[in-house]
Write an enzyme that holds these catalytic residues in place. Sequence first.
Site, mmCIF file in Angstrom:
data_model
loop_
_atom_site.group_PDB
_atom_site.id
_atom_site.type_symbol
_atom_site.label_atom_id
_atom_site.label_comp_id
_atom_site.label_asym_id
_atom_site.label_seq_id
_atom_site.Cartn_x
_atom_site.Cartn_y
_atom_site.Cartn_z
ATOM 1 N N ASP A 11 0.856 -1.179 0.000
ATOM 2 C CA ASP A 11 0.000 0.000 0.000
ATOM 3 C C ASP A 11 0.895 1.233 0.000
ATOM 4 O OD1 ASP A 11 -2.839 1.038 0.213
ATOM 5 O OD2 ASP A 11 -1.845 2.145 1.809
ATOM 6 N N MET A 24 5.845 10.006 -3.366
ATOM 7 C CA MET A 24 5.365 8.927 -2.520
ATOM 8 C C MET A 24 5.833 9.275 -1.110
ATOM 9 S SD MET A 24 5.824 4.777 -2.845
ATOM 10 C CE MET A 24 7.623 4.749 -2.876
ATOM 11 N N HIS A 170 -5.628 4.268 6.238
ATOM 12 C CA HIS A 170 -4.784 5.107 5.370
ATOM 13 C C HIS A 170 -3.373 5.259 5.920
ATOM 14 C CE1 HIS A 170 -7.770 5.908 2.362
ATOM 15 N NE2 HIS A 170 -8.631 6.177 3.318
ATOM 16 N N ASP A 175 -2.810 -0.693 6.087
ATOM 17 C CA ASP A 175 -3.609 -1.054 4.918
ATOM 18 C C ASP A 175 -2.994 -2.200 4.130
ATOM 19 O OD1 ASP A 175 -5.280 0.904 5.823
ATOM 20 O OD2 ASP A 175 -4.903 2.302 4.179
#
Length: 191
Positions: A11, A24, A170, A175
């Site tokens: 994730d 990212m 999140h 996740d």
Amino acid sequence: MARVELYVSADVEADGPIPGPYSMLSFGLAVCGTFDGTRFTAPDPSERTFYAELKPISGDFDPQALEVSGLDRERLLREGRDPAEAMRAAAAWVKTVADGALPVLVAYPLAYDWMWLYWYWVRFTSRSPFGHSRHLDIKTFYAARAGAMAARSTKRQMPAALLSARPHTHNALDDAVEQAELFQNLFRWGG
């Protein structure tokens, strides 16, 4: 002779829609199983994990994306891991947990997480530990097993027994573990 495959759930949390112009900010990986062509083995996905928070690579970001993840870009600019170091460490972790098996990345939905991870691995290390195509989309896997249309293959429309009891927070590691449990349940499910 086919090698054993090791499935790794992934994730990503990012500050925009695409890598390069955006960054990212974190990613999580969790081992979710092995398959030898006959037998699927599913360990506790919270036992073998990798998590990194990264320094942003650009000044551009979408404030709404930050609201979703709750990550603080300013803190990450100061304290986040260097992307090259984090991607090398993640690749080394994948190699270690694979222990000779062929690693396959799984995600829900795959396209988003794969795009970020593959771009970062190629950009910062020149190669992905998953090659360019060893990945499975959990949403597509469900659609195929259920005989459902892709548009009707959301988590909300899946049978409750397939879903993880863990919340979707999140946080990339939380996740990844949650998705690993979904993948394990789907792999065992008859459809």
